[in-house]
Design a protein around this motif. Sequence first.
Motif, short mmCIF file in Angstrom:
data_model
loop_
_atom_site.label_atom_id
_atom_site.label_comp_id
_atom_site.label_asym_id
_atom_site.label_seq_id
_atom_site.Cartn_x
_atom_site.Cartn_y
_atom_site.Cartn_z
N LYS A 95 35.37 34.10 48.89
CA LYS A 95 34.27 33.37 48.23
C LYS A 95 33.23 32.93 49.26
O LYS A 95 32.03 32.92 48.98
N HIS A 115 32.79 37.48 44.10
CA HIS A 115 33.38 36.99 42.86
C HIS A 115 34.87 37.34 42.94
O HIS A 115 35.22 38.47 43.31
N HIS A 135 38.78 37.52 41.12
CA HIS A 135 39.44 37.61 39.82
C HIS A 135 40.90 38.01 40.00
O HIS A 135 41.24 38.72 40.96
N ASP A 184 37.68 32.91 40.51
CA ASP A 184 36.70 32.59 39.48
C ASP A 184 37.30 32.79 38.09
O ASP A 184 37.03 32.00 37.18
N SER A 244 30.16 42.62 38.92
CA SER A 244 28.81 42.11 39.12
C SER A 244 28.04 43.01 40.07
O SER A 244 28.59 43.50 41.07
N LYS A 273 26.75 40.48 43.33
CA LYS A 273 27.70 40.13 44.38
C LYS A 273 28.85 41.12 44.40
O LYS A 273 29.15 41.75 43.39
N ASN A 325 32.83 42.21 44.34
CA ASN A 325 33.89 41.71 43.47
C ASN A 325 35.26 41.98 44.07
O ASN A 325 35.51 43.06 44.63
#
Length: 458
Positions: free
Chosen positions: A280, A285, A287, A306, A327, A330, A332
């Motif tokens: 981060k 991002h 996940h 996130d 995204s 950004k 990922n």
Amino acid sequence: MSTTKRTKTTKKSAASRGKAAKTRASGKKKAAKKKVAKKAPAKKAAKKKVTKKKVTKKKVTKKKAAKKKVTKKKAAKKKVTKKKAAKKAPAKRATKKKATKKKVTKTKVTKKKVAKKAPAKKAAKKKVTEKKVTKKAPAKKAAKKKVTKQAPAKKAGKKAPAKKAPAKPAVAPAVIPERKKLNNYLMITLDSCRFDSFVAGQTDKIEKLGELEKRYSYASWTAPSHYNLMTGLMPHTSPSNVYASEYYKEDFFKYGERLGTQDASFRELIPSLYFPVWLKKLGYHTHARVSMPVLNSKTGINRGFDTYKLMDKHNDMRSMFETMRFSEEKPNFFMLNVGETHYPYARPTEEKNNWPRISGVHGVFKKLDSNIEDGKVITSDEKFFDDEKMKQLHARQIDTVTYLNDVFEELYDLVPENTYISVMADHGELFGEGGYFGHGPINHDKVFEVPFLEGKIR
């Protein structure tokens, strides 16, 4: 001559001598007074020196000459000479003052000159008023503008805003390309898949990523193994004749290739030592999509993400794709915990009635309380599985690897360009080796041997 005449003449002569003595004495006194009078003006001149009223003609002429020399035209052209004259003038007077007994102060001596020169100094400080603008004043202003930081910014903003407007976007493009260089990154764990099960399955599509390696997990079951992965440490190669610190250097250095940048500082991992938190900071991002309940979102592993989701089915990797969004602004990161290779080693299309049922394997933590009565643990009388049953279970795990081969090809089509993928198992499995089935509190090579491969698909 008679005595009376003699006495008279003697008296006259004495009187005349007395008068002469008096005249001489008075002459001396007058002479002394004249000398004093001559000296007195010198003393008074020394005391009063350069007063407003008694200024000598010579000094007046000097001042007038000084005034004539320093004309307004020459002052405008040669202001430097004024300053030098201003500095030297007090020095000359200071020497004269020292000769006097009482040393007249500088303030009294230079009252007039200071009054005349003061505006020149103030004009230099205040950058010359509107009325008294000399020819060289603009040059001074220009010099001061260059020195000051705020003045050019304000004037530049008023005179030429169009020229300085492009300076703002000049910073942004320097950052944006660097962001685009960062890879999307996927870390995929095939839960419980031991190395030889992966080798026995059909994996040609999975192995498009890179060369298959045998590595070793840091832990023998799901939760601690994933905690270790989240510190950034991949399954290791069990090196020999090397310090751990040297091995970790190379292991972390590999992230330069995985993330697509060599500028990542591993100091940022400290003190959290948590991979998603570090990512981060790099602008990712983050996940997670997990299959095993021991990794649910309430556990400590859900940190720095996130989005974090426990899937509805424990054995359906394909369903994860529906929840994955990449995204474009950004990079990922996705952590995918795949459950097909975990017990009961079943494809999502298989009916649950056909799944193997082994007591004490599924839902261990949920059933712990029910196995305690009167403060004692109830042990199972169930006999251990025979070799044939172990072979069947091992074959089921191999079958799930073959099934996932096609699912991975779908994943490769889904991910955008510049996506780096690491595939591994979190730990292995025992199928009767050492008289044990499954994984957990056991130290055996097959529990720690895991497949490992990684690379960029395009």
